[in-house]
Each structure stands twice: as C-alpha cells, then as structure tokens.
Design a protein around this motif. Sequence first.
Motif, PDB file in Angstrom:
ATOM      1  N   ILE A 170       0.831  -1.239   0.066  1.00 31.85           N
ATOM      2  CA  ILE A 170      -0.117   0.031   0.079  1.00 31.85           C
ATOM      3  C   ILE A 170       0.889   1.386  -0.103  1.00 31.85           C
ATOM      4  O   ILE A 170       0.466   2.355  -0.570  1.00 31.85           O
ATOM      5  CB  ILE A 170      -1.035   0.070   1.187  1.00 31.85           C
ATOM      6  N   ALA A 171       1.800   1.111   0.865  1.00 37.66           N
ATOM      7  CA  ALA A 171       2.897   2.390   0.830  1.00 37.66           C
ATOM      8  C   ALA A 171       3.289   2.947  -0.470  1.00 37.66           C
ATOM      9  O   ALA A 171       2.932   4.104  -1.053  1.00 37.66           O
ATOM     10  CB  ALA A 171       4.282   2.140   1.769  1.00 37.66           C
ATOM     11  N   PRO A 172       4.028   1.974  -1.420  1.00 36.44           N
ATOM     12  CA  PRO A 172       4.405   2.558  -2.710  1.00 36.44           C
ATOM     13  C   PRO A 172       3.330   2.917  -3.800  1.00 36.44           C
ATOM     14  O   PRO A 172       3.052   3.781  -4.523  1.00 36.44           O
ATOM     15  CB  PRO A 172       5.245   1.606  -3.351  1.00 36.44           C
ATOM     16  N   ALA A 173       2.213   1.948  -3.537  1.00 33.35           N
ATOM     17  CA  ALA A 173       0.963   1.917  -4.324  1.00 33.35           C
ATOM     18  C   ALA A 173       0.173   3.389  -4.246  1.00 33.35           C
ATOM     19  O   ALA A 173      -0.239   4.101  -5.181  1.00 33.35           O
ATOM     20  CB  ALA A 173       0.013   1.042  -4.046  1.00 33.35           C
ATOM     21  N   SER A 174      -0.165   3.718  -2.937  1.00 30.16           N
ATOM     22  CA  SER A 174      -0.607   4.968  -2.412  1.00 30.16           C
ATOM     23  C   SER A 174       0.180   6.154  -3.090  1.00 30.16           C
ATOM     24  O   SER A 174      -0.154   7.213  -3.602  1.00 30.16           O
ATOM     25  CB  SER A 174      -1.079   5.120  -1.456  1.00 30.16           C
ATOM     26  N   LEU A 175       1.285   6.101  -2.876  1.00 25.55           N
ATOM     27  CA  LEU A 175       2.350   7.184  -3.217  1.00 25.55           C
ATOM     28  C   LEU A 175       2.383   7.242  -4.785  1.00 25.55           C
ATOM     29  O   LEU A 175       2.377   8.534  -5.145  1.00 25.55           O
ATOM     30  CB  LEU A 175       3.832   6.877  -2.676  1.00 25.55           C
ATOM     31  N   TRP A 176       2.390   6.376  -5.492  1.00 25.33           N
ATOM     32  CA  TRP A 176       2.259   6.578  -6.972  1.00 25.33           C
ATOM     33  C   TRP A 176       1.117   7.117  -7.425  1.00 25.33           C
ATOM     34  O   TRP A 176       1.005   7.983  -8.329  1.00 25.33           O
ATOM     35  CB  TRP A 176       2.440   5.145  -7.687  1.00 25.33           C
ATOM     36  N   ALA A 177      -0.250   6.829  -6.611  1.00 25.74           N
ATOM     37  CA  ALA A 177      -1.312   7.221  -7.028  1.00 25.74           C
ATOM     38  C   ALA A 177      -1.412   8.750  -6.896  1.00 25.74           C
ATOM     39  O   ALA A 177      -2.101   9.407  -7.767  1.00 25.74           O
ATOM     40  CB  ALA A 177      -2.488   6.451  -6.294  1.00 25.74           C
ATOM     41  N   GLN A 178      -0.946   9.137  -5.793  1.00 27.65           N
ATOM     42  CA  GLN A 178      -1.011  10.657  -5.360  1.00 27.65           C
ATOM     43  C   GLN A 178       0.202  11.541  -6.220  1.00 27.65           C
ATOM     44  O   GLN A 178      -0.327  12.464  -6.779  1.00 27.65           O
ATOM     45  CB  GLN A 178      -0.653  10.685  -4.067  1.00 27.65           C
ATOM     46  N   LYS A 179       1.164  10.828  -6.708  1.00 26.71           N
ATOM     47  CA  LYS A 179       2.143  11.536  -7.298  1.00 26.71           C
ATOM     48  C   LYS A 179       1.801  11.827  -9.046  1.00 26.71           C
ATOM     49  O   LYS A 179       1.858  12.753  -9.451  1.00 26.71           O
ATOM     50  CB  LYS A 179       3.597  10.904  -7.356  1.00 26.71           C
ATOM     51  N   ASN A 180       1.043  10.687  -9.180  1.00 24.16           N
ATOM     52  CA  ASN A 180       0.428  10.768 -10.781  1.00 24.16           C
ATOM     53  C   ASN A 180      -0.828  10.890 -11.090  1.00 24.16           C
ATOM     54  O   ASN A 180      -1.316  10.841 -12.218  1.00 24.16           O
ATOM     55  CB  ASN A 180       1.409   9.323 -11.533  1.00 24.16           C
ATOM     56  N   GLN A 181      -1.792  11.114 -10.271  1.00 21.78           N
ATOM     57  CA  GLN A 181      -3.169  11.399 -10.350  1.00 21.78           C
ATOM     58  C   GLN A 181      -3.632  10.331 -11.032  1.00 21.78           C
ATOM     59  O   GLN A 181      -4.311  10.528 -11.749  1.00 21.78           O
ATOM     60  CB  GLN A 181      -3.260  12.703 -10.979  1.00 21.78           C
ATOM     61  N   GLY A 182      -3.574   9.064 -10.688  1.00 25.95           N
ATOM     62  CA  GLY A 182      -3.836   7.829 -11.414  1.00 25.95           C
ATOM     63  C   GLY A 182      -4.080   6.764 -10.460  1.00 25.95           C
ATOM     64  O   GLY A 182      -3.742   6.826  -9.294  1.00 25.95           O
ATOM     65  N   PRO A 183      -5.303   5.719 -10.654  1.00 23.78           N
ATOM     66  CA  PRO A 183      -5.382   4.960  -9.648  1.00 23.78           C
ATOM     67  C   PRO A 183      -4.521   3.600  -9.656  1.00 23.78           C
ATOM     68  O   PRO A 183      -4.005   3.264 -10.840  1.00 23.78           O
ATOM     69  CB  PRO A 183      -6.714   4.362 -10.158  1.00 23.78           C
ATOM     70  N   VAL A 184      -4.361   3.049  -8.797  1.00 19.90           N
ATOM     71  CA  VAL A 184      -3.909   1.585  -8.713  1.00 19.90           C
ATOM     72  C   VAL A 184      -4.752   0.748  -8.334  1.00 19.90           C
ATOM     73  O   VAL A 184      -5.360   1.003  -7.347  1.00 19.90           O
ATOM     74  CB  VAL A 184      -2.312   1.637  -7.668  1.00 19.90           C
ATOM     75  N   TRP A 185      -4.443  -0.484  -9.018  1.00 20.29           N
ATOM     76  CA  TRP A 185      -5.574  -1.377  -8.728  1.00 20.29           C
ATOM     77  C   TRP A 185      -5.040  -2.610  -7.864  1.00 20.29           C
ATOM     78  O   TRP A 185      -4.034  -3.243  -8.357  1.00 20.29           O
ATOM     79  CB  TRP A 185      -6.234  -2.216  -9.971  1.00 20.29           C
ATOM     80  N   ILE A 186      -5.546  -2.745  -6.856  1.00 16.57           N
ATOM     81  CA  ILE A 186      -5.201  -3.847  -5.916  1.00 16.57           C
ATOM     82  C   ILE A 186      -6.167  -4.904  -5.957  1.00 16.57           C
ATOM     83  O   ILE A 186      -7.479  -4.759  -5.623  1.00 16.57           O
ATOM     84  CB  ILE A 186      -5.076  -3.536  -4.420  1.00 16.57           C
ATOM     85  N   SER A 187      -5.692  -6.098  -6.223  1.00 12.10           N
ATOM     86  CA  SER A 187      -6.521  -7.309  -6.678  1.00 12.10           C
ATOM     87  C   SER A 187      -6.158  -8.395  -5.592  1.00 12.10           C
ATOM     88  O   SER A 187      -5.227  -8.751  -5.363  1.00 12.10           O
ATOM     89  CB  SER A 187      -6.702  -7.710  -7.923  1.00 12.10           C
ATOM     90  N   THR A 188      -7.318  -9.120  -5.189  1.00 13.55           N
ATOM     91  CA  THR A 188      -7.331 -10.371  -4.160  1.00 13.55           C
ATOM     92  C   THR A 188      -8.065 -11.413  -4.865  1.00 13.55           C
ATOM     93  O   THR A 188      -8.956 -11.208  -5.924  1.00 13.55           O
ATOM     94  CB  THR A 188      -7.951  -9.803  -2.826  1.00 13.55           C
ATOM     95  N   TYR A 189      -8.023 -12.630  -4.363  1.00 13.21           N
ATOM     96  CA  TYR A 189      -8.672 -13.902  -4.906  1.00 13.21           C
ATOM     97  C   TYR A 189      -9.797 -14.160  -3.914  1.00 13.21           C
ATOM     98  O   TYR A 189     -10.835 -14.536  -4.139  1.00 13.21           O
ATOM     99  CB  TYR A 189      -7.651 -14.892  -4.720  1.00 13.21           C
ATOM    100  N   THR A 190      -9.684 -13.918  -2.356  1.00 12.46           N
ATOM    101  CA  THR A 190     -10.598 -14.224  -1.247  1.00 12.46           C
ATOM    102  C   THR A 190     -11.104 -13.008  -0.951  1.00 12.46           C
ATOM    103  O   THR A 190     -10.572 -11.748  -0.958  1.00 12.46           O
ATOM    104  CB  THR A 190     -10.158 -14.797  -0.421  1.00 12.46           C
ATOM    105  N   ARG A 191     -12.488 -13.027  -0.616  1.00 12.98           N
ATOM    106  CA  ARG A 191     -13.238 -12.000   0.160  1.00 12.98           C
ATOM    107  C   ARG A 191     -12.548 -11.602   1.521  1.00 12.98           C
ATOM    108  O   ARG A 191     -12.572 -10.297   1.861  1.00 12.98           O
ATOM    109  CB  ARG A 191     -14.745 -12.301   0.197  1.00 12.98           C
ATOM    110  N   ASN A 192     -12.099 -12.533   2.096  1.00  9.78           N
ATOM    111  CA  ASN A 192     -11.341 -12.316   3.611  1.00  9.78           C
ATOM    112  C   ASN A 192     -10.299 -11.100   3.270  1.00  9.78           C
ATOM    113  O   ASN A 192      -9.912 -10.303   4.171  1.00  9.78           O
ATOM    114  CB  ASN A 192     -10.884 -13.324   4.214  1.00  9.78           C
ATOM    115  N   LEU A 193      -9.562 -11.500   2.237  1.00  9.68           N
ATOM    116  CA  LEU A 193      -8.327 -10.478   2.243  1.00  9.68           C
ATOM    117  C   LEU A 193      -8.972  -9.038   1.769  1.00  9.68           C
ATOM    118  O   LEU A 193      -8.253  -7.837   2.035  1.00  9.68           O
ATOM    119  CB  LEU A 193      -7.521 -11.007   1.088  1.00  9.68           C
TER     120      LEU A 193
END
Length: 960
Positions: free
Chosen positions: A270-293
């Motif tokens: 989350i740390a580098p993903a959120s930083l990239w999103a804020q610096k570049n004004q674009g979304p990062v998609w975080i994908s999981t396989y299970t609902r629990n995650l």
Amino acid sequence: MSHSHEPPQVRAPDFDAAPISDRSLQLPGAPMLAVGLTRAVWLDQDGELNELSLRDASERARREAPILCHARAIARRLGCDPFPAYDLLELFAFVRPARFCTPTPRGLANELGLLTPDSLDADVSVLPQIALALLRELAAGSSRRDPSAHDIAWAMAQTGWRWGPAVLSAVQLTDSGDERHMARGLHVWDFLSEWNEVPPATPPGSEAVTANEARHRLSELLDSEAESRPQQADYASAVSQAFGPRREADQPNLVLAEAGTGTGKTLGYIAPASLWAQKNQGPVWISTYTRNLQRQLDDELSKLYPEPRLKSERVVIRKGRENYLCLLNFDEAVTGLASRGSDGVAIGLMARWAAWTRDGDMVGGDFPGWLADLLGRARTLGLTDRRGECIYSACSHYRKCFIERNLRKAKQAEIVVANHALVMIQAALGGGEDGQLPTHYVLDEGHHVFDAADSAFAAHLSGQETYDLRRWLIGSESAGRSAGRARGLRKRLEDLVAGDAELTDLLNQTLRAATVLPAEAWHQRIADGRTNGPAEAFLRGVRQQVYARSGGHDSPYSLEVDARPAEPDVIEAAATLKDALMTVLKPMEGLKKGLQARLDDDADKLDSDTRRRIEASTRSLERRGQMQITAWCAMLDALQADTPPEFTDWFAVERNGGNDMDVGMFRHWKDPTIPFADAVMRNAQGLVITSATLTDDPGGTPSKKPTDSAELESPDPESPLGEAAWKAAEQRTGALHLENPAIRALVTSPFDYEKQTRVYVISDVRKDDLNQVAAAYRELFLASGGGGLGLFTAISRLRAVRQRLVEPLEQAGLHLYAQHVDAMDISTLVDIFRDELDSCLLGTDAVRDGVDVPGDALRLIVFDRVPWPRPDIQHRERRKLFGGRAFDDRLVRLKLRQAFGRLVRRDRDRGIFVLLDPMMPSRLHGAFPKGVVPQKVGLAQAVDEISAFFSKDAEGDSPF
C-alpha cells in the motif's frame, strides 16, 4: 430526508437519549431455545430450564414459537423444516443495519457488550438480555436519526413480523396506520442521494516511486506502537520497482514478491502504491482472490485515510454488477409484496440494509453473510443483477444506482480494490465500463493467478450457459415469480431502436433465432430424450457419450470423457448447432453495428445518458453474445477437426450429490497464464504479483533469514531459494511469457517456526477407514482443547467424519461447525470459528484459502490425507505440459504451505499441523519452513505430545 451515503452510515445510529425503562418495552411472551449438536435447552417463561432431546425440542418449538438465534440453522440441527420463531438475528438486522455480528448467542452478546455465555445453558439465558438490549437501543433514539425505522417497522408488522409489536412499541408507534407508512419505509430509493457525473479521467503521470520514498510512506502509515519490522520496509522498497514508467512497449515492470507470513505485506505494498497514485493522479488497482483479504485491505487502508469521508473518496471496492443490489429489482419486489405478504420480513430488512449500506455490495461488503441464509437467497442475493439485465439510463433508479455510483467514484479514486476475476475479464474485453484499463496493479494472493485465469479465459458450451443466453435475449417465458426481472433484449433496447425499421428488424431476427437455444426445463427433456431444437439435441448426444464412456455412474461426483473422437451423431448435431448459432450471431452483429452507427449519425441529438446506454448495450451484445457464440462455434468445429494444441476440450455431466446439474462441452487453456499475460500484463506499466507462497522449493522454504534485506534479482548460490523455486513462480504467474525477466523479491517470515510449530505425520491410521480417521480427529481435537481446523479432500469424507464427531465433542464442551453441513457461507463459518476459541471447524479447500484466524482460535490443523490433485482430463493434459510428477508435487506442496501458513499469524501464536496419511513422501517436506521437520509418529504419541505442547503454553512455560 436524504442520506449522504458516506462511511459513517455503516455504523448503527449513536444515540444519546435518556435511558429507557425496560417496563416500557414489550418483550414477547415466549420461551427461549438454544440448540447444540446433540441436545437442546429450553427456558420457559416462568424461568424453568429444561434439557431436551433434539426430537423433543423440534416438536415443542413448532408448537410454541420460541425466541432463538438463527432459526434456519436451528431447524437444520433439529432435522425439521423452518418453524415460526422470534429470531434475534432479524431484530439485530433491523436495529443495526449493515453491521456484522457472529450469528450465535455468543456473537450477539459480544457485539452488545453483554457477558459472554460459555455453555448451552448460558446461551439460552442470555437470549432475553439480547432482546432487551436491542429494543432498548432502538427505543433510545431511532426517531431522532433514523425516522424510516418507524415506517419500515409498521410495514413489516402488517405482513406478520413476529417482532413487529415489540419494535413498534420501542419506536412509540401504534399498530394503526395506512399504506403511506409502507410506501415511505420500503421505498428506500426516496432516501438515497443521486450520484454526480464526473469528468473523464485524465491520463496519469509517469513519475516513479523510489525505494526511500516507499520506506518513508510506510513509516507514516505505522503508528507509534507498531512493532518494528525491518522485513516490511525491505518489502516496500522491493515492490516499489513496479511503480515507474516501463521502458518498452508490452513489457511491464513486473515484480514477483514472496513475503513470508508476518511480514506485513499489505501495508508494504500500500505504501508505494498510494504514493504512486498521489504523485501521478491515477489509480492503482489492488486485486485479491478471496473476500477475506478484501476485508483486511479495507481495514488497512483506514491507516492511509483515517478520516472516513476522505477514505470514501479515495478508496473504492470494485466488483462485477452481479455483486450489488439492483434498485429496480428491489422496487419490483416491493411492488409484489401485495400478493406475497410472506416476503414482508425479508423486504423490510433489505430496506433497512439498503438505507445504511456504504456501497450496496451484497457479496463481501457490509451485507452480513448470514442474512442471505436467514431470509433466503432469492429474497436477498436474488435482487442483484445476476444475468446482465440492466437497462441503464432507462431505469427509473438510474441516478441513484449503487453500481453507477461506484463506477464514477472509481474514476477518481486513488486505490481501487478489486478481485482477480474482474481484473482479468475487464482486461480481456479491452477495458471496463469506460473502456479504460489501469496502468498499475498489485495482485495479492498471487499463487491463485493461475486458477483465476483458468476460470476467466475458459469457454463452456453447456445447457446452463446456453439457457442463460436465451433468457438474456428473450427474457422470461413463464409467468413465474421472477418473470419481472428477466427483461430480455426487447425490453432493454426497444426505445433505442424505435423509429429505425432496420434496427427493429435486426432485433426481431435476433430474438426469433434465439429460440434454437435450450428453453426452460431443458434438463428434463434431455434426460428423457424429448429434445427441442438443435442445442438440446447436441447436449443430448454429449450426455449419451459421457454415460457410455465413463464409469462411476452411481457416485456423487461429476462424470467426464474426452470430446474426441466424438460419436458420429454428436458430430452431426454439432454441425447443425453451429449453423443455428450463426443465425443468432449474424443479426446480433448487425444490431450492434447499427447501434454503434447511431453514436456517429445522431451525435448532435443524443443526450449523455442515451449515449452511455447505447455504448453499454453494444458492449453487452459483443461480450455476452458475440464473443460467447464465436467461442462456441470454434469448439463445435474442433469436433470435426483437431482441438488447437493450446486448449483441452472435454465432455462432462456436472453433478451434485449424484444428481445431474449440467451437461456440455468444456474448453480450457492448458496454460491459462498465456492469455493472462497478453490481456493483463502486456497492457500494464507495472505489476506486483505477491503472496506468502509464490515459489516452490522442494528442499523447504526459508525461515528467519539471517539478513534483513530483501533478496532482489536472480538469487546467488547462497540464496535461501534456488533457481528452480523461482521458475515455478514464473510458470505459475505467467511471468515466463514476457520477454523481459521479472524482478524477484524475497522477504522471509520473522516467525521462529522451529519453536512455534510442530508437524506430525500419523503412521498408524488407515486413511481409507473412516472410523479410524474420525477417531483420530476426535482425539486430536480433544488434545488441543478445540481451536482445530479439519481439512478434507472430499465432501463425502467430511460429512462422514463430522457425523462421528458430533457427540464426543459436545460432551467435551467443544462446538463443531462444518462446511457443506451447516449451510452457512464460508466467511460466516470462519467468523464463528474465530469468535469461539473452543470451537472446531471442518472444511475443504475454500476454507483453507479463506482462513485468517490469529491467536488461540486456530492452533491445530488436521489434513485427512495428502491433497493430491484430482486426476481429471484437464489435469492430465497439464501434467504432460508442466513436468509430470514434479507438477503434482508442486501443487501438493502449495496446498500444504497454504494450510500450514494459517497456524502462525502473530509473534506469540503456536500451532501444530497433522497429516493423517502415512504414505506422505519425504519429497513433500519442502512445503514446510526449513528447520520444521515432519515427525512420523503413532496417533497415541501425537496426542500426548500435542497435549503437552499446549499444556506448557497454558502454564506459562512458553519459550517466547
């Protein structure tokens, strides 16, 4: 009144009114009932406590309508049909909508701050306290911040809700009223705010995230009391290499990152993903396989965005349309209440939830999983758009639609939390609702990429799939209860083609041609040989070939055979079916092109909503119709020629409990990571594929690596992992299909598995003797004092063992729950297991993958036997491609590693892993961390050592 639909709505109302006297509350004059596995406890209105047999409890409950918790689950335990009762879960769902609790007396008591019951007698005694607490909370302030509670309560009372009088009394409303109460309460859309249109997203920037920046952002996310984890910072630094501009077309910056359990990888990426999103004004998609995650991610993202309203703007959970409440479906359900008064309770509780939900997500969102079991799936999950029947802007609720709101929020979000299936399907179809694809992804639970791709890129020409297409095109052809929600293509497009004779004719041609597809009751006709049309004739031939060439007709399992060589009559039926499908495809393609032409021809006349609706309609015609039919035609052609070498084709009769459920021809990629690499990877700038079990090392995975730095690039000879282990990861994720090599990152677990865990292989229990297997489970669970997770390779074995465990475990005071028996969704079962430290849970693969239970609640895992892959046709072909026995071993080690990884989630966790299979080969020992050596012992010795292991911990003689 208008709800803003921000995260604070998820909370139950916070009331500060003066205390309410219990004398003003009307607790129903009813007995209380709690039911265990072998006995029940009944509390009379005069306070007398009686122990009853399950049979006696069943008879008494059907006569006297008791107060209880989870009526349907109790009816199943009593072995009877559902009976009238005062279900406390209904009352909880009314008073605290969109809130979770464990659906047991203990769970309700904990949620309400009451004394936690520790026995069946205590369970029944706490029930009236739960009822009073909920009514007291409702009386304390529902009229102040939740005025619709009055009207919904009145509407539910009119349809016979047993809690109605008590709730009406609590909200100080008499039972007299008129239909306006029902309209005001159940018309929940009147209380929803409209979504606002957002401008098109601008292309994101290309500024990279450095390793130091990622470390600094991580330190900001960790609170001052968080324990120091050097591995977590190393991990954040390593995965930051995915967040930068790629240097070559079709070659993303790909990081394969294995992070041992306890690393803290979620915040780490989350740390580098959120930083990239804020610096570049674009979304990062975080994908999981299970609902629990996904739930865990949602919690962790609150550290990044602690203010709920800001989090709602910056974080969006994206799923397919079939996961969200459809307001039009709900509207039709409310309208139908006049003729189906028995649905009143379900509709009322759904209205309560809809008014308070954060985003309308009914599958893993804030919709309690037990509510579907309580009210029935048709009255809850059946209200989603399961068949793609949305009419978009033609819907009267379009401007308040949960799905449309979610899509617009996602365009402006920084973090989009999705699932692997949505990511892959969206990429394969060239983009989402707006035709745009993300540039950066984090795929957590990366060991499931292969399985997710296998499902996403497969084609099934089956009775159910073809019937679903007919229903999607024609709509419902019966005057049944659900007819209104099967709208058909004419209903969805008629106003868009009105006045255009050519498009109207193409629509009519498509609908006439669709009658070649199987109609309702197709399954029975195929079984009886009374087929109707070319599709049913083909399916009839497939079924005959399967039964003629397969064995085990009396088994409960599905049957399958090779598709080729096909019988002559099947080949002939296939050719006829292909011709028929082409008669559907051609006018459908013309209709799609005609609608697309309107976007240009009428560009100066179309309003924005109509334009979006045309675009959505053409996408659905292509994806739901054109692409699917084209794939089916290619499969039918292969029966007369050869199956392309990259695919496996087979015929199957899918069964459930020995009953035929579906029949058809199935096509899967032998290596589904090939289309995954083409559709997802090559279209991305950067990806992180991460998991605690990404690699496979036959010699054992590392534990407590001496250095704290992450292992980057190809490991050297002194690396804790060899080249073969990484090659397995690249094969499983599709990284080997890219020209540029992936960046490899390894951060090992901080846990001392040698001290914290034990692994036993039982040498004297015959795995094919279920009496011995059940006896082993009994003694092992008793030795651990509960906290046991039993994993099975077959549902039939699970059920047989569970039946033998019921009485001895209850006598010992241990609660037992079982997947496929208790009929609750997996998440609910895991929640109960986590909440009740002395409980045991039996399950199959889905439970193993979805369990995240830290602490003493999970301290023992027992596998019934080595989980070898099922030897079906698809596995046979993949085994040839991926290395024979080595491929089998790799799959088994992955399952064992995943299961073992559930044991230790925190520094002070301790756990034991047991395999009831003396034939486990030593080459599978690599599933466990280095230093954790499986010990082959007899059952009696294992029981003694397990008792001693946990006794020392209880006495405070822990090595930690």
